[in-house]
Design a protein around this motif. Structure first.
Motif, PDB file in Angstrom:
ATOM      1  N   GLY A   1      -3.399  16.021   2.250  1.00 38.35           N
ATOM      2  CA  GLY A   1      -4.652  15.313   2.047  1.00 38.35           C
ATOM      3  C   GLY A   1      -4.527  13.824   1.880  1.00 38.35           C
ATOM      4  O   GLY A   1      -5.485  13.085   2.051  1.00 38.35           O
ATOM      5  N   SER A   2      -3.341  13.345   1.474  1.00 37.58           N
ATOM      6  CA  SER A   2      -3.094  11.912   1.368  1.00 37.58           C
ATOM      7  C   SER A   2      -4.153  11.220   0.517  1.00 37.58           C
ATOM      8  O   SER A   2      -4.443  11.647  -0.595  1.00 37.58           O
ATOM      9  CB  SER A   2      -3.026  11.323   2.783  1.00 37.58           C
ATOM     10  N   ALA A   3      -4.746  10.131   1.024  1.00 33.84           N
ATOM     11  CA  ALA A   3      -5.674   9.308   0.243  1.00 33.84           C
ATOM     12  C   ALA A   3      -6.863  10.110  -0.273  1.00 33.84           C
ATOM     13  O   ALA A   3      -7.381   9.842  -1.366  1.00 33.84           O
ATOM     14  CB  ALA A   3      -6.159   8.139   1.093  1.00 33.84           C
ATOM     15  N   TYR A   4      -7.312  11.086   0.489  1.00 29.69           N
ATOM     16  CA  TYR A   4      -8.433  11.929   0.041  1.00 29.69           C
ATOM     17  C   TYR A   4      -8.088  12.644  -1.263  1.00 29.69           C
ATOM     18  O   TYR A   4      -8.848  12.624  -2.239  1.00 29.69           O
ATOM     19  CB  TYR A   4      -8.786  12.953   1.132  1.00 29.69           C
ATOM     20  N   THR A   5      -6.931  13.265  -1.302  1.00 28.89           N
ATOM     21  CA  THR A   5      -6.502  14.004  -2.487  1.00 28.89           C
ATOM     22  C   THR A   5      -6.335  13.084  -3.686  1.00 28.89           C
ATOM     23  O   THR A   5      -6.734  13.413  -4.809  1.00 28.89           O
ATOM     24  CB  THR A   5      -5.175  14.733  -2.202  1.00 28.89           C
ATOM     25  N   TYR A   6      -5.752  11.900  -3.456  1.00 30.67           N
ATOM     26  CA  TYR A   6      -5.488  10.978  -4.555  1.00 30.67           C
ATOM     27  C   TYR A   6      -6.785  10.431  -5.161  1.00 30.67           C
ATOM     28  O   TYR A   6      -6.900  10.289  -6.378  1.00 30.67           O
ATOM     29  CB  TYR A   6      -4.611   9.819  -4.073  1.00 30.67           C
ATOM     30  N   THR A   7      -7.759  10.121  -4.306  1.00 29.06           N
ATOM     31  CA  THR A   7      -9.009   9.581  -4.831  1.00 29.06           C
ATOM     32  C   THR A   7      -9.847  10.663  -5.506  1.00 29.06           C
ATOM     33  O   THR A   7     -10.601  10.366  -6.435  1.00 29.06           O
ATOM     34  CB  THR A   7      -9.836   8.905  -3.715  1.00 29.06           C
TER      35      THR A   7
ATOM     36  N   TRP B   1     -14.615  12.003  -0.640  1.00 30.77           N
ATOM     37  CA  TRP B   1     -15.179  12.453   0.633  1.00 30.77           C
ATOM     38  C   TRP B   1     -15.251  11.295   1.631  1.00 30.77           C
ATOM     39  O   TRP B   1     -14.877  11.454   2.793  1.00 30.77           O
ATOM     40  CB  TRP B   1     -16.571  13.044   0.432  1.00 30.77           C
ATOM     41  N   ILE B   2     -15.718  10.140   1.165  1.00 37.53           N
ATOM     42  CA  ILE B   2     -15.837   8.986   2.060  1.00 37.53           C
ATOM     43  C   ILE B   2     -14.472   8.585   2.606  1.00 37.53           C
ATOM     44  O   ILE B   2     -14.317   8.306   3.800  1.00 37.53           O
ATOM     45  CB  ILE B   2     -16.497   7.801   1.334  1.00 37.53           C
ATOM     46  N   ILE B   3     -13.450   8.583   1.733  1.00 39.10           N
ATOM     47  CA  ILE B   3     -12.134   8.184   2.216  1.00 39.10           C
ATOM     48  C   ILE B   3     -11.551   9.273   3.122  1.00 39.10           C
ATOM     49  O   ILE B   3     -10.843   8.987   4.093  1.00 39.10           O
ATOM     50  CB  ILE B   3     -11.181   7.855   1.046  1.00 39.10           C
ATOM     51  N   GLY B   4     -11.858  10.548   2.829  1.00 36.58           N
ATOM     52  CA  GLY B   4     -11.448  11.616   3.735  1.00 36.58           C
ATOM     53  C   GLY B   4     -12.119  11.469   5.089  1.00 36.58           C
ATOM     54  O   GLY B   4     -11.499  11.673   6.142  1.00 36.58           O
ATOM     55  N   TRP B   5     -13.393  11.094   5.060  1.00 37.50           N
ATOM     56  CA  TRP B   5     -14.146  10.859   6.290  1.00 37.50           C
ATOM     57  C   TRP B   5     -13.548   9.677   7.056  1.00 37.50           C
ATOM     58  O   TRP B   5     -13.466   9.697   8.275  1.00 37.50           O
ATOM     59  CB  TRP B   5     -15.604  10.597   5.914  1.00 37.50           C
TER      60      TRP B   5
ATOM     61  N   LEU C   1      -7.219   0.678   6.732  1.00 33.94           N
ATOM     62  CA  LEU C   1      -7.268  -0.337   5.679  1.00 33.94           C
ATOM     63  C   LEU C   1      -8.179   0.076   4.530  1.00 33.94           C
ATOM     64  O   LEU C   1      -7.881  -0.186   3.359  1.00 33.94           O
ATOM     65  CB  LEU C   1      -7.734  -1.672   6.272  1.00 33.94           C
ATOM     66  N   SER C   2      -9.299   0.725   4.837  1.00 29.66           N
ATOM     67  CA  SER C   2     -10.194   1.177   3.768  1.00 29.66           C
ATOM     68  C   SER C   2      -9.496   2.208   2.885  1.00 29.66           C
ATOM     69  O   SER C   2      -9.659   2.206   1.660  1.00 29.66           O
ATOM     70  CB  SER C   2     -11.485   1.752   4.356  1.00 29.66           C
ATOM     71  N   ALA C   3      -8.692   3.073   3.494  1.00 25.91           N
ATOM     72  CA  ALA C   3      -7.924   4.046   2.709  1.00 25.91           C
ATOM     73  C   ALA C   3      -6.889   3.335   1.846  1.00 25.91           C
ATOM     74  O   ALA C   3      -6.689   3.681   0.679  1.00 25.91           O
ATOM     75  CB  ALA C   3      -7.245   5.050   3.646  1.00 25.91           C
ATOM     76  N   PHE C   4      -6.225   2.332   2.403  1.00 29.07           N
ATOM     77  CA  PHE C   4      -5.228   1.580   1.643  1.00 29.07           C
ATOM     78  C   PHE C   4      -5.850   0.903   0.425  1.00 29.07           C
ATOM     79  O   PHE C   4      -5.265   0.878  -0.663  1.00 29.07           O
ATOM     80  CB  PHE C   4      -4.585   0.515   2.540  1.00 29.07           C
ATOM     81  N   VAL C   5      -7.041   0.335   0.592  1.00 28.76           N
ATOM     82  CA  VAL C   5      -7.717  -0.337  -0.521  1.00 28.76           C
ATOM     83  C   VAL C   5      -7.963   0.635  -1.663  1.00 28.76           C
ATOM     84  O   VAL C   5      -7.647   0.356  -2.835  1.00 28.76           O
ATOM     85  CB  VAL C   5      -9.050  -0.962  -0.049  1.00 28.76           C
ATOM     86  N   LEU C   6      -8.521   1.798  -1.350  1.00 26.16           N
ATOM     87  CA  LEU C   6      -8.886   2.742  -2.403  1.00 26.16           C
ATOM     88  C   LEU C   6      -7.669   3.394  -3.059  1.00 26.16           C
ATOM     89  O   LEU C   6      -7.661   3.630  -4.266  1.00 26.16           O
ATOM     90  CB  LEU C   6      -9.829   3.809  -1.844  1.00 26.16           C
ATOM     91  N   VAL C   7      -6.633   3.682  -2.287  1.00 23.41           N
ATOM     92  CA  VAL C   7      -5.424   4.255  -2.877  1.00 23.41           C
ATOM     93  C   VAL C   7      -4.769   3.254  -3.819  1.00 23.41           C
ATOM     94  O   VAL C   7      -4.278   3.615  -4.896  1.00 23.41           O
ATOM     95  CB  VAL C   7      -4.432   4.702  -1.782  1.00 23.41           C
TER      96      VAL C   7
ATOM     97  N   ALA D   1       0.821  -1.210   0.000  1.00 27.98           N
ATOM     98  CA  ALA D   1       0.000   0.000   0.000  1.00 27.98           C
ATOM     99  C   ALA D   1       0.856   1.261   0.000  1.00 27.98           C
ATOM    100  O   ALA D   1       0.552   2.239  -0.688  1.00 27.98           O
ATOM    101  CB  ALA D   1      -0.933  -0.010   1.211  1.00 27.98           C
ATOM    102  N   ILE D   2       1.959   1.220   0.769  1.00 29.36           N
ATOM    103  CA  ILE D   2       2.819   2.398   0.859  1.00 29.36           C
ATOM    104  C   ILE D   2       3.488   2.698  -0.484  1.00 29.36           C
ATOM    105  O   ILE D   2       3.749   3.854  -0.822  1.00 29.36           O
ATOM    106  CB  ILE D   2       3.863   2.203   1.975  1.00 29.36           C
TER     107      ILE D   2
END
Length: 505
Positions: A102-108, A118-122, A421-427, A87-88
C-alpha cells in the motif's frame, strides 16, 4: 468485526479516522488475502533500478538541458535526487515499521486519516496507471524503431473494427501480467536479467559519450535567462508558480535549473513503488532500507554520468534546436550515428522492466485499498498457492493495456510527476505525525534530524509540484474530484474501520 480496526479517539464518522498499525499488520495476514515474502535486498535494489532507469535516462535529461538548464542540468539531477532521497528516507522509516502493501496510502491511513489516505491512494493509482500506460505506449514506439533499425518490416499497429490499435503495448503488458500472476519471485528473476542488460548499455553509452567530451561545451554552465517562445510561452504550458506570480515565461538561469529539476524528477519516480512490495520482502526491517537506498545511489550515479556525457558532447543549443532532443541527438551531432541503434535497444530493454514494476505496484496499492473496504473487497483475494492478487493483476493489466493500446495516453506524461510528488509530500508530513502519536513504535530505520528533514522534504516536493504546468494542475484537480466522488459514494460507507464500530455513514 474487530473494533481495533480504528485506533483513533476521534468520532468514527470523522473523515480523518485512522487505522491502527497493529490492525494494519494483522490484516496483511488475513487468510485468502496474503502475499508471500520472497524478495531480498538485492531484488529490491534491482526493482528500484528497474523502474527508474527507463526512457527517461535517454531523453528527459536532453530535454531538460536543451529547454531549461543547459549544462547545469547536472544540478537539476542533483536537486531532483536530493528531493527523492529526502522523501525516500521517510518511506524507509514507514516501510520498516509497517511492512505491508500500500505504500503511501497505508502510511497516511495510520497517521493523517481515512479521507487523506484515500486521496493519496487515488493519487498513487493515477501515478501507476498513467505511468504504466505511458511507458507501454513508448515501448511500442521503440519496438517499431528497433524493427526499422534492423531492417525488419513488421507493422506495429493493426485495425480492429476500424480503430487503429498498437499491439506492442498490449503484448508486453499481457506478458508481464501473466508473469506477475505466476509469482513475484519468478517476475523478479526476469526483471533482474533485463535490468542488468540495460545498465550495461547505459554504462557503454556513458563511456563512449565521454570520448567526445569537450569542456568548452560546458560554458556557460548556467546560461543567462531568456524569454520563452512558442509553446513554452503559452499559459497552459507555463509552470503554475510562474502563472500565479505573473512572471514572464522564461528559460535558463536559476529558474531554469529548478524547472529542469521538476522535469527530470520524472526519471526518479518509482522508488515509492518499491515500498509497495514491503509485504513481499524477507526480513523487511533490514532489507527495505538497504534495497531502497542502494537502488537510489546506483540510479543517481548513472543519471549524473549520462548528464555529464551529454552536455560535454555537444553545446546545449544543439539540444535546444531539436524537436525531440535525446541522447541520440547528441551522438548524431558528433557523427556517431551507429549509437542510435544501441540507444534504441537500451530504451526498449529499459522500458520493459519499468512496465513490470509499475504493474506490480498498481496491483499492490489496489490490494491494500480493497482489503480495507474502500474498494470492493472481493478484488483483494489472492491465489491459494502462489499468494498473488490474481484478480487485481488482471484488472491492472487490462486497464494499462487498454489505455496504452487504444488512446494517446502519452499526453498525460506530467500527471505521473504530480501524482508521485503529492504522495511524497504527505508521506513526509506523516513521519512527523507518527513520531508524535506513536513514539513507542519500533523503527528499524529513522529519518535523521526529524522533524526538520521531513518538513524540508515536503516543502521541496511541493515546490517541484508548483513548477509543473497549469494544465497538469487542472487535470489533477479533475482527477481528485472524481476520487472524492467515489469515496463519498462507496468507500466511506464500506470502509472496515467504520463498519467495525457499527457505522453505516
Amino acid at each position: 468485526m474487530n473494533p481495533s480496526h480504528t485506533a483513533s479517539s476521534r468520532p468514527s464518522r470523522s473523515l480523518f479516522r485512522t487505522k491502527s498499525i497493529e490492525q494494519t499488520i494483522a490484516d496483511a495476514a488475513e487468510p485468502g488475502r496474503q502475499l508471500k515474502r520472497t524478495l531480498s535486498a538485492w531484488d529490491l535494489m534491482i526493482l528500484g533500478v528497474a523502474v527508474a532507469v527507463g526512457a527517461g535516462i535517454f531523453s528527459v535529461g536532453a530535454r531538460a538541458a536543451g529547454s531549461f538548464a543547459g549544462p547545469a542540468v547536472t544540478m537539476s539531477f542533483l536537486l531532483a535526487a536530493l528531493a527523492c532521497a529526502l522523501a525516500i528516507m521517510c518511506y524507509a522509516e514507514f516501510a520498516s515499521s509497517i511492512p505491508v502493501a500500500g505504500s503511501a496510502y497505508t502510511y497516511t491511513y495510520a497517521t493523517l486519516g481515512e479521507f487523506i489516505a484515500w486521496i493519496i491512494g487515488w493519487d498513487l493509482i493515477l501515478e501507476l496507471l498513467t505511468a504504466g500506460a505511458v511507458i507501454a505506449k513508448y515501448w511500442g514506439i521503440y519496438l517499431a524503431m528497433v524493427f526499422e533499425l534492423f531492417d525488419v518490416h513488421i507493422p506495429t499497429t493493426i485495425a480492429v473494427l476500424g480503430i487503429s490499435v498498437d499491439w506492442g503495448p498490449i503484448l508486453i503488458v499481457g506478458v508481464f501480467t501473466c508473469l506477475l500472476i505466476l509469482g513475484t519471485k519468478m517476475s523478479a528473476r526476469v526483471n533482474n536479467v533485463f535490468t542488468l542488460i540495460k545498465v550495461g548499455i547505459v554504462v557503454f553509452v556513458i563511456v563512449v559519450g565521454l570520448t567526445y567530451f569537450d569542456a568548452a561545451n560546458l560554458t556557460p554552465f548556467v546560461p543567462p535567462p531568456e524569454p520563452a517562445v512558442g509553446g513554452d510561452a503559452e499559459a497552459w504550458s507555463q509552470s503554475l508558480l510562474s502563472w500565479m506570480t505573473g512572471a514572464e515565461p522564461a528559460r535558463y538561469g536559476v529558474a531554469g535549473v529548478l524547472s529542469g529539476a521538476a522535469l527530470v524528477f520524472f526519471a526518479f519516480i518509482g522508488f515509492d513503488v518499491v515500498a509497495t512490495s514491503a509485504e513481499e520482502v524477507k526480513d523487511p526491517q533490514r532489507t527495505l532500507p538497504l534495497g531502497i537506498f542502494g537502488g537510489l545511489a546506483l540510479v543517481t550515479l548513472l543519471y549524473l554520468g549520462v548528464a555529464v556525457a551529454l552536455t560535454g558532447m555537444v553545446p546545449y543549443t544543439v539540444l535546444a534546436a531539436a524537436d525531440n532532443p535525446s541522447l541520440a541527438t547528441a551522438f548524431v551531432a558528433v557523427g556517431a550515428d551507429w549509437a542510435a541503434q544501441v540507444i534504441s535497444v537500451g530504451i526498449l530493454a529499459g522500458l520493459t522492466t519499468v512496465i513490470m514494476v509499475l504493474l506490480m505496484g498498481l496491483s499492490r496499492v489496489l490490494l491494500a485499498i480493497s482489503r480495507d473496504g474502500l474498494l470492493p473487497r472481493w478484488l483483494s483475494v489472492t491465489s491459494e498457492t502462489r499468494k498473488t492478487p490474481v484478480r487485481l493483476q488482471l484488472v491492472s493489466g487490462a486497464a494499462v493495456a487498454l489505455l496504452a493500446g487504444f488512446t494517446q495516453v502519452e499526453i498525460l506524461e506530467e500527471m505521473i510527476n504530480i501524482g508521485t510528488l503529492s504522495a511524497f509530500v504527505l508521506v513526509s508530513l506523516a513521519v512527523v505525525v507518527l513520531r508524535r502519536t506513536r513514539p513507542d513504535l519500533p523503527r528499524a530505520f529513522r529519518v535523521p534530524w526529524s522533524p526538520l528533514l521531513p518538513i524540508v522534504s515536503a516543502v521541496l516536493c511541493f515546490y517541484l509540484m508548483l513548477n509543473l504546468t497549469t494544465l497538469t494542475w487542472v487535470r489533477f484537480a479533475v482527477w481528485l474530484a472524481i476520487g472524492a466522488a467515489i469515496y463519498f459514494a462507496y468507500g466511506r460507507r464500506h470502509a472496515r474501520v467504520g463498519l467495525a464500530t457499527g457505522e453505516r455513514a
